[in-house]
Design a protein around this motif. Structure first.
Motif, short mmCIF file in Angstrom:
data_model
loop_
_atom_site.label_atom_id
_atom_site.label_comp_id
_atom_site.label_asym_id
_atom_site.label_seq_id
_atom_site.Cartn_x
_atom_site.Cartn_y
_atom_site.Cartn_z
N ASP A 150 0.83 -1.21 0.00
CA ASP A 150 0.00 0.00 0.00
C ASP A 150 0.86 1.26 0.00
O ASP A 150 0.53 2.24 -0.67
N LEU A 151 1.98 1.23 0.73
CA LEU A 151 2.89 2.38 0.71
C LEU A 151 3.44 2.59 -0.71
O LEU A 151 3.60 3.74 -1.15
N MET A 152 3.68 1.51 -1.42
CA MET A 152 4.17 1.64 -2.80
C MET A 152 3.09 2.25 -3.70
O MET A 152 3.41 3.02 -4.61
N LYS A 153 1.83 1.95 -3.44
CA LYS A 153 0.74 2.60 -4.21
C LYS A 153 0.69 4.09 -3.89
O LYS A 153 0.52 4.93 -4.78
N ILE A 154 0.84 4.42 -2.61
CA ILE A 154 0.77 5.81 -2.18
C ILE A 154 1.92 6.62 -2.76
O ILE A 154 1.73 7.75 -3.23
N ILE A 155 3.13 6.05 -2.77
CA ILE A 155 4.30 6.79 -3.26
C ILE A 155 4.20 7.07 -4.75
O ILE A 155 4.86 8.00 -5.26
N GLU A 156 3.36 6.35 -5.47
CA GLU A 156 3.16 6.65 -6.90
C GLU A 156 2.63 8.07 -7.08
O GLU A 156 2.89 8.71 -8.09
N GLY A 157 1.90 8.57 -6.09
CA GLY A 157 1.42 9.95 -6.15
C GLY A 157 2.57 10.95 -6.20
O GLY A 157 2.49 11.97 -6.87
N ALA A 158 3.66 10.64 -5.47
CA ALA A 158 4.85 11.50 -5.52
C ALA A 158 5.63 11.26 -6.80
O ALA A 158 6.12 12.21 -7.42
#
Length: 195
Positions: free
Chosen positions: A25-33
């Motif tokens: 999930d953190l990897m999905k979130i970091i896609e925003g950055a």
């Protein structure tokens, strides 16, 4: 969900369930950055993704929570993960560019986290050296923002500013659950002029 509805839902949370956040999930979130705009497309921001329970516990102690109110979260209300935003030391762009890039990246990550059912917050780290030490990061980087991520136990309610008072407040519902009230100015007070 419409984008404006998601923006309204993506508020700053300060208390969380004691559950971990999977690295996937953190990897999905970091896609925003990853896909954020960047000043001059220089892309000078770097990130550390943390879901290790011991490191999360140390980071929890090194950030300042809810500066406008006396309430502070307990360790039982700590988030299950963090994303820490860094840039080079010394910065390779003027800080106004770096902070603009941070704002865009943080908001994008917040929107993705919200869409996944998480709550986040972001704050500038006061204890920069401690954060470098906890994360074992060299001083060639500067920590700019810390983003706690977890399943929120507080409901954020937007209210209208009364008598110019923009200070937020909380009420406890018991059992580590809260309502957090955030006053917002009316839209017409934000617009200087329509031409």
């Amino acid at each position: 969900m419409e984008i404006l509805d998601l923006i309204k839902k993506a508020r700053s949370h300060r208390s969380f369930k004691s559950s971990s956040v999977p690295m996937s999930d953190l990897m999905k979130i970091i896609e925003g950055a990853h896909f954020s705009s960047a000043g001059a497309n220089k892309q000078f921001l770097r990130y550390v993704l943390v879901n290790d329970k011991n490191i999360c516990s140390q980071l929890f102690k090194d950030v300042v929570w809810a500066s406008q109110i006396e309430w502070k979260p307990t360790e039982n209300e700590a988030p299950g993960a963090y994303i820490v935003v860094f840039t080079d030391n010394p910065p390779k762009l003027p800080l106004n560019f770096i902070y603009a890039d941070c704002g865009i990246a943080l908001q994008n990550m917040k929107l993705i986290a919200t869409s996944l059912g998480y709550g986040v917050n972001f704050m500038e780290p006061v204890k920069k050296d401690e954060i470098l030490e906890v994360l074992n990061i060299s001083k060639e980087y500067i920590p700019l923002f810390v983003m706690p991520i977890g399943v929120p136990t507080d409901e954020v309610i937007l209210t209208e500013v009364e008598n110019g008072n923009m200070k937020y407040w909380r009420e406890s519902l018991g059992n580590h659950n809260y309502r957090h009230f955030v006053p917002k100015l009316p839209l017409d007070q934000l617009i200087i002029k329509k031409i």
